[in-house]
Design a protein around this motif. Structure first.
Motif, short mmCIF file in Angstrom:
data_model
loop_
_atom_site.label_atom_id
_atom_site.label_comp_id
_atom_site.label_asym_id
_atom_site.label_seq_id
_atom_site.Cartn_x
_atom_site.Cartn_y
_atom_site.Cartn_z
N LYS A 31 0.82 -1.22 0.00
CA LYS A 31 0.00 0.00 0.00
C LYS A 31 0.85 1.27 0.00
CE LYS A 31 -3.57 -2.38 2.59
NZ LYS A 31 -4.20 -2.54 3.90
N ILE A 32 2.04 1.17 0.55
CA ILE A 32 2.96 2.31 0.59
C ILE A 32 4.32 1.84 0.09
CG2 ILE A 32 1.69 3.45 2.45
CD1 ILE A 32 3.84 2.53 4.40
N PRO A 33 5.20 2.76 -0.26
CA PRO A 33 6.50 2.36 -0.79
C PRO A 33 7.29 1.47 0.17
CG PRO A 33 6.12 4.69 -1.18
CD PRO A 33 5.02 4.22 -0.27
N GLU A 34 7.95 0.49 -0.40
CA GLU A 34 8.75 -0.46 0.38
C GLU A 34 9.86 0.26 1.16
OE1 GLU A 34 9.26 -4.11 1.92
OE2 GLU A 34 7.71 -3.62 0.48
N MET A 35 10.38 1.35 0.61
CA MET A 35 11.43 2.10 1.31
C MET A 35 10.92 2.65 2.65
SD MET A 35 13.71 5.45 0.33
CE MET A 35 14.11 4.88 -1.28
N LEU A 36 9.68 3.10 2.68
CA LEU A 36 9.11 3.60 3.94
C LEU A 36 8.95 2.46 4.94
CD1 LEU A 36 8.01 5.86 5.64
CD2 LEU A 36 5.80 5.56 4.50
N TRP A 40 10.63 2.17 8.64
CA TRP A 40 9.90 1.82 9.86
C TRP A 40 10.54 0.62 10.54
CZ3 TRP A 40 4.04 1.99 8.23
CH2 TRP A 40 3.67 3.30 7.97
N ASP A 41 10.95 -0.37 9.74
CA ASP A 41 11.52 -1.59 10.29
C ASP A 41 12.88 -1.34 10.94
OD1 ASP A 41 11.64 -4.42 10.78
OD2 ASP A 41 12.98 -4.58 9.05
N THR A 42 13.71 -0.52 10.30
CA THR A 42 15.08 -0.34 10.78
C THR A 42 15.24 0.85 11.72
OG1 THR A 42 15.69 0.98 8.84
CG2 THR A 42 16.06 -1.42 8.73
N GLN A 43 14.44 1.89 11.54
CA GLN A 43 14.61 3.12 12.32
C GLN A 43 13.43 3.45 13.22
OE1 GLN A 43 17.63 4.87 11.93
NE2 GLN A 43 18.13 3.09 10.69
N GLY A 44 12.27 2.91 12.89
CA GLY A 44 11.04 3.28 13.60
C GLY A 44 10.38 4.45 12.90
N ILE A 45 9.52 5.12 13.65
CA ILE A 45 8.84 6.29 13.12
C ILE A 45 9.18 7.47 14.02
CG2 ILE A 45 6.70 5.83 14.38
CD1 ILE A 45 5.20 6.91 11.96
N GLY A 46 9.48 8.58 13.42
CA GLY A 46 9.87 9.77 14.17
C GLY A 46 9.81 10.97 13.27
N SER A 47 10.77 11.86 13.43
CA SER A 47 10.74 13.09 12.67
C SER A 47 12.14 13.60 12.39
CB SER A 47 9.96 14.15 13.46
OG SER A 47 10.00 15.38 12.81
#
Length: 62
Positions: A31-36, A40-47
């Protein structure tokens, strides 16, 4: 160095990163780009925006 590595190298680590579960990542696969998903998998979600996390992206983490 892949594209994601370049982005992280240019911007530094995510601020206030939160981990993203495998279940959430898998629910967005296709549903969203594999890079994103890799981010998320390697860095998590943040800013990278001085700590301002998008409320739209944190809803599913609650």
């Amino acid at each position: 160095m892949n594209d994601l590595d370049v982005i992280i190298d240019r911007n530094g680590p995510l601020l206030e990163a939160k981990s993203v579960s495998v279940e959430v990542i898998n629910s967005y696969r296709g549903k969203i780009p594999e890079m994103l998903l890799e981010l998320w998998d390697t860095q998590g979600i943040g800013s990278w925006a001085k700590g301002a996390r998008s409320p739209h992206l944190t809803v599913f983490l609650s």
